[in-house]
Design an enzyme around this catalytic site. Structure first.
Site, PDB file in Angstrom:
ATOM      1  N   ARG A 139      61.882 -21.824 -16.820  1.00 28.78           N
ATOM      2  CA  ARG A 139      61.770 -21.545 -15.388  1.00 28.78           C
ATOM      3  C   ARG A 139      61.247 -20.115 -15.221  1.00 28.78           C
ATOM      4  NH1 ARG A 139      62.154 -26.377 -14.781  1.00 28.78           N
ATOM      5  NH2 ARG A 139      64.049 -27.491 -14.138  1.00 28.78           N
TER       6      ARG A 139
ATOM      7  N   ARG B 143      49.422  -8.007   4.940  1.00 28.87           N
ATOM      8  CA  ARG B 143      50.115  -8.585   3.800  1.00 28.87           C
ATOM      9  C   ARG B 143      49.067  -9.047   2.792  1.00 28.87           C
ATOM     10  NH1 ARG B 143      55.289  -6.892   3.627  1.00 28.87           N
ATOM     11  NH2 ARG B 143      56.589  -7.694   5.325  1.00 28.87           N
TER      12      ARG B 143
ATOM     13  N   ALA C 286      62.031  -6.289   8.984  1.00 27.81           N
ATOM     14  CA  ALA C 286      62.727  -6.745   7.777  1.00 27.81           C
ATOM     15  C   ALA C 286      62.491  -5.759   6.655  1.00 27.81           C
ATOM     16  CB  ALA C 286      62.250  -8.143   7.379  1.00 27.81           C
TER      17      ALA C 286
ATOM     18  N   GLU D 257      66.477  -0.483   8.426  1.00 35.00           N
ATOM     19  CA  GLU D 257      65.158  -1.100   8.580  1.00 35.00           C
ATOM     20  C   GLU D 257      64.724  -1.159  10.046  1.00 35.00           C
ATOM     21  OE1 GLU D 257      62.883  -1.915   6.502  1.00 35.00           O
ATOM     22  OE2 GLU D 257      63.979  -1.629   4.633  1.00 35.00           O
TER      23      GLU D 257
ATOM     24  N   GLU E 154      61.269   0.721  11.082  1.00 34.23           N
ATOM     25  CA  GLU E 154      60.109  -0.073  11.475  1.00 34.23           C
ATOM     26  C   GLU E 154      59.836  -0.068  12.974  1.00 34.23           C
ATOM     27  OE1 GLU E 154      59.882  -3.945   9.724  1.00 34.23           O
ATOM     28  OE2 GLU E 154      59.806  -3.101   7.697  1.00 34.23           O
TER      29      GLU E 154
ATOM     30  N   GLU F 280      56.140   5.214   2.695  1.00 33.61           N
ATOM     31  CA  GLU F 280      54.795   5.807   2.649  1.00 33.61           C
ATOM     32  C   GLU F 280      53.684   4.761   2.644  1.00 33.61           C
ATOM     33  OE1 GLU F 280      54.027   8.702  -0.338  1.00 33.61           O
ATOM     34  OE2 GLU F 280      55.665  10.016   0.244  1.00 33.61           O
TER      35      GLU F 280
ATOM     36  N   GLU G 115      53.706   1.827   4.041  1.00 36.97           N
ATOM     37  CA  GLU G 115      53.775   0.892   5.170  1.00 36.97           C
ATOM     38  C   GLU G 115      52.918   1.385   6.338  1.00 36.97           C
ATOM     39  OE1 GLU G 115      57.914  -1.521   5.322  1.00 36.97           O
ATOM     40  OE2 GLU G 115      58.058   0.589   5.864  1.00 36.97           O
TER      41      GLU G 115
END
Length: 203
Positions: free
Chosen positions: A45, A72, A84, A106, A110, A156, A158
């Site tokens: 797995r 993304r 998130a 968060e 954000e 940094e 983001e």
């Protein structure tokens, strides 16, 4: 659980008999686990080790939900999401940040907001077929803006755009597929269910 349920669970159980780390990044670990099934057969797995994360449904006094738009790379473009982030990992590499504390951090990082009221809604596995990420979902209300020089700042790497939408509009975007991030869909549909239950209560 009944005895038949217990027996079925045992039949489905996979036991790790060997584990090999093939990559360890700054945040994630990729390993190959050798498992043995109840019938004695074995298989490999591929597992992505993740410390867990939080997601926040932040609702302001005008019943708008706070969303962030960010690029993304894995999705090949920008996505509109609820705030998130991952749980911080301790210096020992083993201990993880408390989810409630992480949610507050968060939200502030954000969106630049703090909430007077918090409610933990639940937790869910984001990709249990290959990842250990457990996402903790919170509802945050009574929002207050935080001064820029006194707030937690985004990481940094983001780049975020804050978007405020009436919650019904955000739910409609999720229903149409315009919001296609899994945690945001889960959160917004959860919010719609909560709003329906609140409106159904006798006054």
């Amino acid at each position: 659980m009944t005895s038949s349920d217990d027996e079925a669970a045992r039949d489905l159980t996979e036991t790790v008999v060997d584990s090999r780390v093939v990559h360890r990044g700054g945040y994630l670990e990729v390993r190959v686990d050798r498992i043995r099934r109840a019938d004695g057969s074995e298989a490999d797995r591929d597992i992505v080790g993740h410390p867990g994360a939080v997601a926040i449904l932040a609702i302001d006094d005008e019943e708008r939900v706070l969303l962030v738009r960010q690029f993304r790379l894995a999705a090949g473009g920008p996505l509109l999401e609820i705030p998130a982030g991952g749980l911080d990992v301790g210096a020992d590499g083993l201990t993880h940040e408390d989810p409630g504390a992480a949610a507050r951090r968060e939200l502030e990082e954000e969106t630049g907001s703090r909430a007077r009221t918090w409610r933990r809604l639940g937790s869910f596995w984001t990709a249990p077929g290959f990842a250990t990420e457990l996402m903790h979902l919170y509802l945050a209300t009574g929002l207050e803006a935080v001064l820029a020089d006194g707030r937690f700042a985004p990481d940094e790497d983001e780049r975020l755009e804050l978007v405020r939408l009436p919650w019904r509009e955000a739910v409609e975007l999720a229903e149409r597929g315009a919001i296609c991030d899994a945690k945001s869909i889960v959160g917004l549909f959860w919010l719609a269910r909560l709003q329906a239950s609140w409106s159904a209560r006798p006054s």
